[in-house]
Design a protein around this motif. Structure first.
Motif, PDB file in Angstrom:
ATOM      1  N   LYS A 187      -2.136   5.528   2.752  1.00  0.00           N
ATOM      2  CA  LYS A 187      -3.308   4.643   2.711  1.00  0.00           C
ATOM      3  C   LYS A 187      -3.652   4.243   1.284  1.00  0.00           C
ATOM      4  N   LYS A 188      -3.646   5.215   0.384  1.00  0.00           N
ATOM      5  CA  LYS A 188      -4.063   4.932  -0.987  1.00  0.00           C
ATOM      6  C   LYS A 188      -3.076   3.994  -1.677  1.00  0.00           C
ATOM      7  N   LEU A 189      -1.781   4.205  -1.483  1.00  0.00           N
ATOM      8  CA  LEU A 189      -0.796   3.331  -2.118  1.00  0.00           C
ATOM      9  C   LEU A 189      -0.838   1.931  -1.512  1.00  0.00           C
ATOM     10  N   ALA A 190      -1.184   1.839  -0.220  1.00  0.00           N
ATOM     11  CA  ALA A 190      -1.306   0.522   0.403  1.00  0.00           C
ATOM     12  C   ALA A 190      -2.483  -0.259  -0.147  1.00  0.00           C
ATOM     13  N   ALA A 191      -3.455   0.436  -0.743  1.00  0.00           N
ATOM     14  CA  ALA A 191      -4.631  -0.235  -1.297  1.00  0.00           C
ATOM     15  C   ALA A 191      -4.370  -0.840  -2.665  1.00  0.00           C
ATOM     16  N   GLY A 192      -3.163  -0.676  -3.199  1.00  0.00           N
ATOM     17  CA  GLY A 192      -2.807  -1.327  -4.460  1.00  0.00           C
ATOM     18  C   GLY A 192      -3.502  -0.754  -5.671  1.00  0.00           C
ATOM     19  N   LEU A 193      -3.552   0.574  -5.768  1.00  0.00           N
ATOM     20  CA  LEU A 193      -4.300   1.229  -6.842  1.00  0.00           C
ATOM     21  C   LEU A 193      -3.529   1.255  -8.156  1.00  0.00           C
ATOM     22  N   ASP A 194      -4.302   1.239  -9.247  1.00  0.00           N
ATOM     23  CA  ASP A 194      -3.739   1.540 -10.566  1.00  0.00           C
ATOM     24  C   ASP A 194      -3.739   3.040 -10.825  1.00  0.00           C
ATOM     25  N   ALA A 195      -4.728   3.746 -10.307  1.00  0.00           N
ATOM     26  CA  ALA A 195      -4.825   5.187 -10.535  1.00  0.00           C
ATOM     27  C   ALA A 195      -5.621   5.827  -9.410  1.00  0.00           C
ATOM     28  N   LEU A 196      -5.344   7.106  -9.193  1.00  0.00           N
ATOM     29  CA  LEU A 196      -5.943   7.852  -8.092  1.00  0.00           C
ATOM     30  C   LEU A 196      -6.283   9.255  -8.579  1.00  0.00           C
ATOM     31  N   VAL A 197      -7.494   9.715  -8.283  1.00  0.00           N
ATOM     32  CA  VAL A 197      -7.879  11.090  -8.570  1.00  0.00           C
ATOM     33  C   VAL A 197      -8.082  11.808  -7.241  1.00  0.00           C
ATOM     34  N   LEU A 198      -7.634  13.056  -7.174  1.00  0.00           N
ATOM     35  CA  LEU A 198      -7.611  13.802  -5.921  1.00  0.00           C
ATOM     36  C   LEU A 198      -8.408  15.083  -6.052  1.00  0.00           C
TER      37      LEU A 198
END
Length: 437
Positions: A187-198
């Protein structure tokens, strides 16, 4: 040509699946060729036998590619956060608008409750009129105009995950590290992110009960995101007690709004939100390092600008325009409220946090089976934390419900979830570990 039974049998017998098999299964989840029973059997086989790193990466890509992958043209970085699930965790409601105030754009694709844990979408649906089903055009408009949106995955974003996510909730397979990784990242990669914190939870109220499994999941998520070209970092945070003093959908929204308005600041919720925000702003290039990012995020909260932005987002997604100013008037309230006390005097020494989450579910605040309706008003409030001194006049919690018998049963479950001793427990760190790519 692969088929569902062959793929399930292979994983049941401990054999590795190749990319073609996983592509077929993901597409089958999306288009209906794979039944719910087959999806549950696959999930159980993965839970019991695990996946290799290559399988996990292939499943993540396959699930992502069953739908649209967004691309953005915005004047700031596209950032997001994800939590692996806990009790009393309303971080998303506070963090998304605060990041937007700091110059980020946050298209937060969130999920519903799983097992004993609450879901961000279920919380937000306690707000009258709030839409969690934005289509892509409206999602783009809200993010561009407001800086943040919190919505569910549409039919166009990772539809395979939407099917598998719902099945996992009711088939006893929520805890699979491989499926958690693929679900979150698809889901997160499909949202077209530049960066992700978990935010990887660890403890009695988390799916990852011990430090080793929490570390493994944090590393799996960061490595998977990095491999897909998305900068990532993870915090392993404590979930041996609820993150905030409220557990239940409307109650958690009220708690988050109180923090945003500066009326009642829940320290654990504040600390985790600021730490995650600091990491996100550093990853997105909006701060030199996480410490500077944490300072900027705290300023966004303390100034009241994050509260204003949250109100703008709620209105843009169909909620009341005055929600932040009058949240308690708009949120539903349960008709029965009961204090939970215990006979002696002592310190809270341990909490079965998952049991508290299950008590909320039993009240109607979560789902026992797929499709169960949720009562947004029910839950627990004023929860005593570890180290709190309690006595017959100082309640462990308040139970909010609609049925007196259900409230009484929940009160018994809450009482049983607390351990009381003559001495306070040693304090434990809220942020246990940082994992960076």
């Amino acid at each position: 040509m692969p088929d569902a039974r062959t793929i399930i049998a292979a994983k049941r017998d401990g054999r590795a699946l190749d990319a073609a098999q996983l592509d077929w299964f993901a597409q089958g989840l999306a288009d209906g060729r794979v039944s719910d029973a087959q999806a549950a059997a696959f999930a159980m086989a993965v839970l019991l036998n695990g996946m290799t790193g290559a399988e996990r990466a292939a499943l993540t890509r396959a699930m992502r590619d069953t739908g649209d992958v967004l691309a953005w043209d915005l004047p700031g970085p596209v950032l997001d956060k994800h939590s692996t699930g806990g009790v009393g965790d309303a971080v998303s409601l506070v963090l998304a608008p605060a990041l937007a105030v700091c110059g980020a754009y946050v298209p937060m694709i969130s999920g519903r409750g799983l097992g004993h844990t609450g879901g961000t979408l279920d919380k937000l649906e306690a707000i009258p009129g709030y839409r969690t089903d934005l289509d892509e055009a409206r999602l783009r408009r809200v993010v561009a105009e407001t800086g943040c949106a919190i919505t569910g995955a549409t039919g166009e974003i990772a539809p395979a995950d939407r099917r598998l996510y719902a099945v996992r909730d009711v088939s006893g397979t929520v805890e699979s590290l491989d499926l958690i990784t693929a679900s979150i990242l698809s889901k997160k990669l499909a949202a077209g992110l530049d960066a992700l914190v978990l935010d990887v939870k660890c403890g009695s109220g988390a799916f990852m009960k011990d430090a080793a499994t929490a570390h493994a999941l944090a590393e799996s998520l960061v490595a998977g995101a990095d491999a897909a070209g998305c900068r990532a970092a993870a915090l392993v945070t404590d979930m041996n007690e609820p993150l905030a003093r409220s557990a239940g959908n409307a109650l958690e929204v009220a708690n988050a709004v109180a923090l945003l308005r500066g009326e009642e600041v829940d320290a654990r919720l504040w600390d985790v939100t600021v730490a995650l925000g600091g990491e996100a702003l550093a990853l997105g290039g909006l701060a030199a390092d996480p410490a500077e990012g944490a300072h900027r995020l705290a300023e966004a909260l303390q100034s009241g600008r994050a509260a204003e932005r949250f109100g703008t987002m709620v209105a843009a997604q169909g909620g009341p325009a005055d929600f932040v100013e009058n949240s308690r008037r708009h949120l539903p309230r349960a008709p029965v409220v009961e204090e939970v006390t215990q006979p002696g005097r002592g310190f809270v020494s341990e909490i079965d946090t998952a049991a508290l989450g299950r008590a909320v579910v039993a009240l109607g605040g979560g789902r026992r089976v797929q499709g169960d309706p949720i009562d947004p008003a029910v839950g627990l409030d004023d929860l005593a934390g570890l180290g709190a001194l309690v006595d017959p006049q100082t309640p462990l919690a308040l139970v909010h419900g609609t049925d007196p018998d259900a409230v009484a049963a929940a009160a018994g479950a809450v009482r049983a979830a607390y351990g009381i001793s003559d001495v306070p427990p040693d304090p434990a760190p809220l942020i246990r570990e940082r994992v960076r790519g």
